[in-house]
Design a protein around this motif. Structure first.
Motif, PDB file in Angstrom:
ATOM      1  N   LEU A  43       0.830  -1.209   0.000  1.00 38.34           N
ATOM      2  CA  LEU A  43       0.000   0.000   0.000  1.00 38.34           C
ATOM      3  C   LEU A  43       0.863   1.258   0.000  1.00 38.34           C
ATOM      4  CD1 LEU A  43      -2.808  -1.023   2.512  1.00 38.34           C
ATOM      5  CD2 LEU A  43      -3.124  -0.479   0.099  1.00 38.34           C
ATOM      6  N   GLU A  44       1.874   1.280   0.854  1.00 37.03           N
ATOM      7  CA  GLU A  44       2.738   2.459   0.930  1.00 37.03           C
ATOM      8  C   GLU A  44       3.485   2.693  -0.381  1.00 37.03           C
ATOM      9  OE1 GLU A  44       5.027   1.715   4.477  1.00 37.03           O
ATOM     10  OE2 GLU A  44       3.601   2.837   5.707  1.00 37.03           O
ATOM     11  N   GLU A  45       3.963   1.623  -1.017  1.00 36.16           N
ATOM     12  CA  GLU A  45       4.665   1.769  -2.294  1.00 36.16           C
ATOM     13  C   GLU A  45       3.749   2.309  -3.380  1.00 36.16           C
ATOM     14  OE1 GLU A  45       6.555  -1.915  -3.359  1.00 36.16           O
ATOM     15  OE2 GLU A  45       7.822  -1.901  -1.576  1.00 36.16           O
ATOM     16  N   GLU A  46       2.536   1.752  -3.470  1.00 40.22           N
ATOM     17  CA  GLU A  46       1.619   2.225  -4.511  1.00 40.22           C
ATOM     18  C   GLU A  46       1.188   3.664  -4.249  1.00 40.22           C
ATOM     19  OE1 GLU A  46      -2.245   0.876  -7.135  1.00 40.22           O
ATOM     20  OE2 GLU A  46      -1.534  -0.449  -5.550  1.00 40.22           O
ATOM     21  N   ILE A  47       0.953   4.010  -2.996  1.00 41.41           N
ATOM     22  CA  ILE A  47       0.592   5.390  -2.646  1.00 41.41           C
ATOM     23  C   ILE A  47       1.722   6.337  -3.052  1.00 41.41           C
ATOM     24  CG2 ILE A  47       0.258   6.965  -0.690  1.00 41.41           C
ATOM     25  CD1 ILE A  47      -1.433   4.683   0.603  1.00 41.41           C
ATOM     26  N   ASP A  48       2.952   5.971  -2.744  1.00 35.31           N
ATOM     27  CA  ASP A  48       4.096   6.810  -3.116  1.00 35.31           C
ATOM     28  C   ASP A  48       4.184   7.001  -4.627  1.00 35.31           C
ATOM     29  OD1 ASP A  48       4.860   7.258  -0.510  1.00 35.31           O
ATOM     30  OD2 ASP A  48       6.414   5.706  -0.494  1.00 35.31           O
ATOM     31  N   LYS A  49       3.987   5.923  -5.384  1.00 35.42           N
ATOM     32  CA  LYS A  49       4.052   6.010  -6.847  1.00 35.42           C
ATOM     33  C   LYS A  49       2.974   6.942  -7.394  1.00 35.42           C
ATOM     34  CE  LYS A  49       6.040   1.454  -7.597  1.00 35.42           C
ATOM     35  NZ  LYS A  49       5.789   0.085  -8.093  1.00 35.42           N
ATOM     36  N   LEU A  50       1.763   6.803  -6.871  1.00 31.68           N
ATOM     37  CA  LEU A  50       0.666   7.655  -7.343  1.00 31.68           C
ATOM     38  C   LEU A  50       0.910   9.114  -6.973  1.00 31.68           C
ATOM     39  CD1 LEU A  50      -2.439   5.411  -6.598  1.00 31.68           C
ATOM     40  CD2 LEU A  50      -1.354   5.840  -8.808  1.00 31.68           C
ATOM     41  N   ARG A  51       1.419   9.350  -5.783  1.00 29.83           N
ATOM     42  CA  ARG A  51       1.724  10.733  -5.380  1.00 29.83           C
ATOM     43  C   ARG A  51       2.788  11.343  -6.284  1.00 29.83           C
ATOM     44  NH1 ARG A  51       1.548  10.262   1.187  1.00 29.83           N
ATOM     45  NH2 ARG A  51      -0.689  10.636   1.364  1.00 29.83           N
ATOM     46  N   LEU A  53       3.289  10.545  -9.415  1.00 27.05           N
ATOM     47  CA  LEU A  53       2.612  10.825 -10.681  1.00 27.05           C
ATOM     48  C   LEU A  53       1.826  12.132 -10.615  1.00 27.05           C
ATOM     49  CD1 LEU A  53       1.143   7.385 -11.815  1.00 27.05           C
ATOM     50  CD2 LEU A  53       2.822   8.771 -13.046  1.00 27.05           C
ATOM     51  N   LEU A  54       1.220  12.368  -9.462  1.00 27.49           N
ATOM     52  CA  LEU A  54       0.395  13.571  -9.291  1.00 27.49           C
ATOM     53  C   LEU A  54       1.196  14.779  -8.854  1.00 27.49           C
ATOM     54  CD1 LEU A  54      -2.624  11.869  -7.510  1.00 27.49           C
ATOM     55  CD2 LEU A  54      -2.601  12.771  -9.841  1.00 27.49           C
ATOM     56  N   GLY A  55       2.480  14.576  -8.585  1.00 24.38           N
ATOM     57  CA  GLY A  55       3.316  15.684  -8.135  1.00 24.38           C
ATOM     58  C   GLY A  55       3.114  16.010  -6.668  1.00 24.38           C
ATOM     59  N   LYS A  56       2.604  15.054  -5.921  1.00 23.10           N
ATOM     60  CA  LYS A  56       2.410  15.215  -4.481  1.00 23.10           C
ATOM     61  C   LYS A  56       3.449  14.356  -3.800  1.00 23.10           C
ATOM     62  CE  LYS A  56      -2.580  15.741  -4.963  1.00 23.10           C
ATOM     63  NZ  LYS A  56      -3.883  15.222  -4.565  1.00 23.10           N
ATOM     64  N   ASN A  57       4.450  14.972  -3.218  1.00 21.68           N
ATOM     65  CA  ASN A  57       5.566  14.217  -2.653  1.00 21.68           C
ATOM     66  C   ASN A  57       5.475  13.993  -1.163  1.00 21.68           C
ATOM     67  OD1 ASN A  57       6.746  13.984  -5.175  1.00 21.68           O
ATOM     68  ND2 ASN A  57       7.710  15.986  -4.995  1.00 21.68           N
ATOM     69  N   LYS A  58       4.298  14.086  -0.573  1.00 27.09           N
ATOM     70  CA  LYS A  58       4.151  13.832   0.850  1.00 27.09           C
ATOM     71  C   LYS A  58       4.272  12.334   1.094  1.00 27.09           C
ATOM     72  CE  LYS A  58       0.752  17.467   1.579  1.00 27.09           C
ATOM     73  NZ  LYS A  58      -0.641  17.709   1.985  1.00 27.09           N
ATOM     74  N   SER A  59       4.938  11.979   2.191  1.00 29.99           N
ATOM     75  CA  SER A  59       5.007  10.572   2.557  1.00 29.99           C
ATOM     76  C   SER A  59       3.886  10.244   3.519  1.00 29.99           C
ATOM     77  CB  SER A  59       6.349  10.235   3.180  1.00 29.99           C
ATOM     78  OG  SER A  59       6.524  11.012   4.340  1.00 29.99           O
ATOM     79  N   VAL A  60       3.605   8.952   3.664  1.00 25.71           N
ATOM     80  CA  VAL A  60       2.501   8.478   4.516  1.00 25.71           C
ATOM     81  C   VAL A  60       2.830   8.645   5.953  1.00 25.71           C
ATOM     82  CG1 VAL A  60       1.140   6.475   5.149  1.00 25.71           C
ATOM     83  CG2 VAL A  60       1.798   6.821   2.784  1.00 25.71           C
TER      84      VAL A  60
END
Length: 60
Positions: A43-51, A53-60
């Motif tokens: 989940l964390e890896e996929e969330i990071d990848k999507l962020r 892509l969207l230009g949102k570099n916040k970590s979980v």
């Protein structure tokens, strides 16, 4: 990325963040099952990848 793709990516990100929050609510204090650790990492890896892509570099 066109507007439709961006919207779909944002929706997927929202779903994954809810799944992550649910997983954390179910997280036991002791004896964590390996499957839960794997789910957390995925989940964390996929969330990071999507962020990214969207230009949102916040970590979980």
């Amino acid at each position: 990325m066109d507007e439709n793709q961006r919207k779909m990516t944002e929706e997927r990100l929202d779903v994954l963040q809810k799944e992550l929050a649910d997983l954390k609510l179910r997280w036991p204090a002791h004896s964590i099952k390996p499957a839960m650790l794997i789910e957390l990492e995925e989940l964390e890896e996929e969330i990071d990848k999507l962020r990214q892509l969207l230009g949102k570099n916040k970590s979980v």
